[in-house]
Design an enzyme around this catalytic site. Structure first.
Site, mmCIF file in Angstrom:
data_model
loop_
_atom_site.group_PDB
_atom_site.id
_atom_site.type_symbol
_atom_site.label_atom_id
_atom_site.label_comp_id
_atom_site.label_asym_id
_atom_site.label_seq_id
_atom_site.Cartn_x
_atom_site.Cartn_y
_atom_site.Cartn_z
ATOM 1 N N LYS A 1 -78.757 -67.503 -53.752
ATOM 2 C CA LYS A 1 -77.493 -68.176 -53.462
ATOM 3 C C LYS A 1 -77.748 -69.482 -52.705
ATOM 4 O O LYS A 1 -77.177 -70.526 -53.028
ATOM 5 C CB LYS A 1 -76.577 -67.279 -52.621
ATOM 6 C CG LYS A 1 -76.021 -66.072 -53.344
ATOM 7 C CD LYS A 1 -75.222 -65.205 -52.364
ATOM 8 C CE LYS A 1 -74.759 -63.904 -52.984
ATOM 9 N NZ LYS A 1 -74.051 -63.047 -51.999
ATOM 10 N N ALA B 1 -75.573 -65.438 -47.484
ATOM 11 C CA ALA B 1 -75.786 -64.074 -47.016
ATOM 12 C C ALA B 1 -75.446 -63.102 -48.132
ATOM 13 O O ALA B 1 -74.646 -63.407 -49.024
ATOM 14 C CB ALA B 1 -74.919 -63.786 -45.783
ATOM 15 N N ASP B 2 -76.065 -61.940 -48.066
ATOM 16 C CA ASP B 2 -75.743 -60.878 -49.009
ATOM 17 C C ASP B 2 -75.742 -59.561 -48.248
ATOM 18 O O ASP B 2 -76.672 -59.278 -47.492
ATOM 19 C CB ASP B 2 -76.751 -60.817 -50.157
ATOM 20 C CG ASP B 2 -76.267 -59.913 -51.272
ATOM 21 O OD1 ASP B 2 -75.401 -60.358 -52.052
ATOM 22 O OD2 ASP B 2 -76.733 -58.760 -51.356
ATOM 23 N N THR B 3 -74.690 -58.776 -48.434
ATOM 24 C CA THR B 3 -74.532 -57.512 -47.731
ATOM 25 C C THR B 3 -74.452 -56.366 -48.733
ATOM 26 O O THR B 3 -73.725 -56.458 -49.719
ATOM 27 C CB THR B 3 -73.253 -57.524 -46.860
ATOM 28 O OG1 THR B 3 -73.331 -58.599 -45.914
ATOM 29 C CG2 THR B 3 -73.087 -56.211 -46.099
ATOM 30 N N ALA C 1 -78.841 -59.756 -45.572
ATOM 31 C CA ALA C 1 -79.864 -60.791 -45.510
ATOM 32 C C ALA C 1 -79.162 -62.119 -45.285
ATOM 33 O O ALA C 1 -78.168 -62.428 -45.946
ATOM 34 C CB ALA C 1 -80.669 -60.842 -46.798
#
Length: 197
Positions: free
Chosen positions: A51, A69-71, A106
Site C-alpha cells: 500500500k 497500515a494493515d490490520t 503492520a
C-alpha cells in the site's frame, strides 16, 4: 514534510486526528489476497508495504511521507477479514466467542525515494462467551460489516471484550504509541511537539 495516509479508513483518520497529526488521505487500491501458506505476520506487513509503495510512487520528487497500515484478526493462524455475508459474520463471532485472538497491525512509513520502515504490533483480545441470539442481534446492526474479524471494539462489541493485552488503538486499526514514535522520528509533528524539536 506532508503526511499522506494511504487509507480510506475513517477510523485511521480519527486516530491520527486524535493525536493531532495533520494529514491527507490518498487510498491505495491493491490486491489484498493472502498468498497460500503465508504466515499472518508476513501477510499484514506485505500488505502495509505494498500500500505504501503504490501511494509513494504517486509523489515522486515531493516532500512527503506515506503512512500505510494493515490490520488483521488472527485465530488459529487463520486471518479473519471483513465478513462477506451474514453467515460468514456469524461463523466469525462463533469462533471468537469465549476465546483469545490476536490483532496484528503492520505500520509502514515510506518516502517517494523508496526509503521505508515497517513495524508490527500485536494485541491479545479475549471475548466473553456469546450466545447465538447475541451474535444475531449484533449482526443486525451496521457495525460488523467493514471490520476485520467482524467486530468493532470502539462500538457495541466493546461489550464482548473481557480483557485486552496490548494497544487498544491497535485493535481499532492504528497503534498510536508506535505510530507517533515512528512519525516523530521522521520529523512529522503532532500537537505534542513542534517541528525540529
Amino acid at each position: 514534510m506532508e503526511l499522506i495516509l494511504a487509507s480510506a479508513s475513517p477510523r485511521r483518520r480519527e486516530l491520527l486526528q486524535q493525536i493531532g497529526v495533520p494529514h491527507r488521505c490518498d487510498p491505495a487500491d491493491i490486491d489484498e489476497s493472502r498468498h497460500e501458506g503465508e504466515p499472518p505476520e508476513e501477510y499484514v506487513q506485505r500488505m502495509a508495504q505494498e500500500k505504501a509503495a503504490v501511494v509513494a510512487a504517486r509523489y515522486s520528487g515531493q516532500s512527503v511521507v506515506v503512512l500505510a497500515a494493515d490490520t488483521s484478526v488472527v485465530l488459529d493462524e487463520d486471518v479473519l477479514g471483513k465478513p462477506a455475508d451474514h453467515f460468514d459474520g456469524l461463523g466469525m463471532l462463533a469462533r471468537l466467542s469465549g476465546r483469545s485472538h490476536a490483532v496484528l497491525t503492520a505500520i509502514c512509513l515510506q518516502r517517494p525515494d523508496g526509503d521505508s520502515q515497517t513495524q508490527l504490533v500485536e494485541t491479545q483480545v479475549t471475548f466473553t462467551s456469546l450466545s447465538r441470539e447475541l451474535c444475531e442481534a449484533y449482526l443486525a446492526t451496521d457495525e460488523p460489516w467493514d471490520k476485520a474479524g467482524g467486530y468493532g471494539i470502539q462500538g457495541l462489541a466493546a461489550a464482548f471484550v473481557s480483557s485486552i493485552e496490548g494497544s487498544y488503538s491497535n485493535v481499532v486499526g492504528l497503534p498510536l504509541a508506535q505510530t507517533w514514535q515512528m512519525l516523530s522520528g521522521l520529523g512529522i509533528a503532532s500537537v505534542l511537539e513542534t517541528p525540529g524539536e
